[in-house]
Write an enzyme that holds these catalytic residues in place. Structure first.
Site, PDB file in Angstrom:
ATOM      1  N   GLU A   1       1.150 -73.448-127.760  1.00 52.16           N
ATOM      2  CA  GLU A   1       2.087 -73.993-127.955  1.00 52.16           C
ATOM      3  C   GLU A   1       2.038 -74.031-129.192  1.00 52.16           C
ATOM      4  O   GLU A   1       3.204 -74.908-129.369  1.00 52.16           O
ATOM      5  CB  GLU A   1       1.024 -75.279-127.228  1.00 52.16           C
ATOM      6  CG  GLU A   1       0.774 -75.463-126.206  1.00 52.16           C
ATOM      7  CD  GLU A   1      -0.015 -76.702-125.951  1.00 52.16           C
ATOM      8  OE1 GLU A   1      -0.303 -77.576-126.048  1.00 52.16           O
ATOM      9  OE2 GLU A   1      -1.800 -76.772-125.784  1.00 52.16           O
TER      10      GLU A   1
ATOM     11  N   LYS B   1     -10.226 -79.059-117.821  1.00 56.04           N
ATOM     12  CA  LYS B   1      -8.964 -78.648-118.485  1.00 56.04           C
ATOM     13  C   LYS B   1      -8.907 -77.189-119.372  1.00 56.04           C
ATOM     14  O   LYS B   1      -9.750 -77.313-119.693  1.00 56.04           O
ATOM     15  CB  LYS B   1      -8.627 -79.487-120.051  1.00 56.04           C
ATOM     16  CG  LYS B   1      -7.950 -81.085-119.300  1.00 56.04           C
ATOM     17  CD  LYS B   1      -6.205 -80.795-118.453  1.00 56.04           C
ATOM     18  CE  LYS B   1      -5.420 -80.242-119.879  1.00 56.04           C
ATOM     19  NZ  LYS B   1      -5.100 -81.957-120.125  1.00 56.04           N
TER      20      LYS B   1
ATOM     21  N   SER C   1     -10.880 -79.579-123.510  1.00 56.48           N
ATOM     22  CA  SER C   1     -10.618 -81.253-123.416  1.00 56.48           C
ATOM     23  C   SER C   1     -11.831 -81.053-124.276  1.00 56.48           C
ATOM     24  O   SER C   1     -12.913 -81.379-123.194  1.00 56.48           O
ATOM     25  CB  SER C   1     -10.027 -81.463-122.560  1.00 56.48           C
ATOM     26  OG  SER C   1     -10.116 -83.211-123.080  1.00 56.48           O
TER      27      SER C   1
ATOM     28  N   HIS D   1      19.499 -73.344-115.844  1.00 55.46           N
ATOM     29  CA  HIS D   1      18.994 -74.178-115.289  1.00 55.46           C
ATOM     30  C   HIS D   1      17.645 -74.248-114.877  1.00 55.46           C
ATOM     31  O   HIS D   1      18.204 -76.132-115.091  1.00 55.46           O
ATOM     32  CB  HIS D   1      20.290 -75.125-114.895  1.00 55.46           C
ATOM     33  CG  HIS D   1      22.219 -74.621-115.058  1.00 55.46           C
ATOM     34  ND1 HIS D   1      22.464 -76.081-115.711  1.00 55.46           N
ATOM     35  CD2 HIS D   1      22.586 -73.778-114.540  1.00 55.46           C
ATOM     36  CE1 HIS D   1      23.961 -75.040-115.832  1.00 55.46           C
ATOM     37  NE2 HIS D   1      23.859 -74.123-115.565  1.00 55.46           N
TER      38      HIS D   1
END
Ligand code: ARG
Length: 469
Positions: free
Chosen positions: A294, A287, A281, A160
């Site tokens: 991803e 970043k 970025s 969980h």
């Protein structure tokens, strides 16, 4: 615009098809990647036609030599496919006609594009599956290597997304190896079923010529010849099954991608992804984004989409061949192209990942993931597990209220809430203690995990075509 005579079927027609018909019908743009398999299939077919006496040896030699020089010409770029050709089969036949003249027309005896295309595609997918299997194997090797390096790294095991019990990072990484092992197993099963030659089926009903499909199967390396010509020309199960196996691979890649995204978030900080697998970025100079992870997650969607497209294309088709089936290729090619980048990219991400062992140890501190071990220890002394669970639950609540951790409590303190607890002196509630006790074969103790590593490594040598239980 090509003349009607450039078609393999011009005789019946007095006018060429409309441009838009050419456009919707044309598959050369994508089936051109079957050119090697188309030539291989034709060479085997021509040799067989010669061996059974349907072609004279002069005809047979002219065709085979012509095909071989076309193969060389296409490979070295001295020959190009006619972009106006309807499909790869037509394009190769046109090249053969240009090379050896009308004798090229004898190649298509006892054959149809319906059995030809599915022969080409099976050959192509069998080859691609072998490449894919090897990519998966290398990826598993990267995971096993990382598991070996992290054999002493403790981390919170989650259910969980909550801290559940401490585990070895090694154990966690190996879980993915077993997923990809099942994927390789599915490829093996697929390979055995797909390993069937449709050539010899003709358009649908078989052929009037005394051909020898077994001979063609042997030349092309197929294990068997299809039993039913109507099934053989209209079957695309093998395309769907491969897309389905690929979809599960993408489920696994996506789950690992998601973990790497989470773990590399500064709020978690379990892993530092290498510059090689991250991007920056355009506005935020600080970043470092885990794009590879991803995209391993994001690209699952397109693979599942292709699986759905293939199932939907096939579901309403009456026997036998229908042109709808031409839609199979772009779908399965994109499935394979996607895996072709996702798996090596994830492999690099895993190979270069730097795990923050301290950070993982930090997050185990005072997280109560050792509570099961306390309940287990009480149970081992004769208490029922339900009672032990209840008492440890109260102890956890009390300890949280006092802003302490279970491992900080002395046996006397435990005994104030659990009188039987004074027998627990010496119980090691550290993550290492909890991990070391889990000595079941699939468990997280170092010995168990080392055994899993050995088992996993031993399986890496199993390739396509091996029979494994
Ligand atoms: N290009 C077709 C396909 O990919 C094969 C040609 C079959 N054509 C035909 N008229 N039956 O399925």
């Amino acid at each position: 615009m090509p003349e009607p005579t450039d078609k393999l079927w011009g005789g019946r027609f007095s006018r060429p098809p409309a441009r838009i018909t050419e456009q919707i019908n044309n598959s050369l743009a994508y089936d051109r990647r079957l050119w090697r398999e188309d030539i291989d299939g034709s060479v085997a077919h021509a040799e067989m036609l010669t061996e059974v006496g349907i072609l004279t040896s002069t005809e047979g030699r002219a065709i085979v030599d012509g095909l071989v020089s076309i193969r060389n010409g296409l490979a070295d770029g001295s020959l190009v496919l006619d972009e106006a050709a309807e499909d790869i089969h037509t394009a190769i036949e046109l090249l053969l006609r240009a090379k050896i003249g009308p004798a090229a027309g004898r190649l298509h005896i006892a054959r149809s594009r319906n059995d030809q295309v599915t022969t080409d595609l099976r050959l192509y997918l069998k080859r691609e599956a072998t490449v894919l299997d090897e990519r998966l194997r290398l990826f598993e090797e990267a995971l096993i290597d990382a598991a070996e390096r992290e054999i002493t790294t403790a981390m919170p095991g989650l259910t969980h997304l909550q801290h559940a019990q401490p585990v070895l990072l090694s154990h966690h990484l190996l879980a993915y190896v077993w997923m990809f092992e099942r994927d390789r197993g599915r490829l093996r099963d697929w390979f055995d079923r797909a390993d069937e030659l449709p050539l010899g089926s003709g358009a649908l009903a078989g052929t009037t010529f005394p051909i020898d499909p077994e001979l063609v199967a042997a030349k092309l390396g197929f294990a068997r010849v299809a039993a039913n010509s109507m099934d053989a020309v209209s079957d695309r199960d093998y395309v769907i099954e491969l897309a389905s196996a690929a979809s599960l691979m993408m489920v696994h890649c996506s789950r690992l991608g998601e973990e790497l995204v989470l773990w590399s978030s500064p709020d978690v900080g379990y892993v530092e992804m290498d510059d090689a697998v991250t991007t920056g970025s355009s506005i935020m100079p600080q970043k470092k984004n885990p794009d590879v992870a991803e995209l391993a997650r994001g690209k699952a969607g397109r693979v599942f989409g292709h699986l759905m497209a293939l199932l939907t294309t096939m579901k309403g088709l009456p026997l036998t061949y229908n042109k709808d089936m031409q839609e199979d290729k772009e779908a399965i090619f994109d499935v394979l192209d996607t895996l072709d980048v996702v798996i090596p990219a994830l492999e690099l991400a895993v190979r270069t990942a730097v795990f923050d062992r301290k950070r993982m140890a930090e997050s185990l501190k005072g997280d109560f993931s050792n509570a099961t071990d306390l309940a287990d220890a009480l149970t081992a002394q004769g208490m029922s597990f339900r009672d032990a669970h209840e008492r440890v639950g109260r102890l956890v609540r009390n300890t949280i209220e006092r802003d302490l951790a279970l491992e900080d409590l002395s046996p006397e303190e435990i005994a104030t809430l659990i009188p039987e607890g004074d027998a627990l002196a010496g119980l090691d509630l550290s993550p290492e203690g909890c991990i070391a006790r889990r000595i079941t074969a699939s468990g997280t103790s170092r010995v168990s995990v080392q055994r899993q590593i050995d088992q996993a490594r031993a399986r890496l040598s199993i390739g396509l075509g091996s029979t494994v239980l």
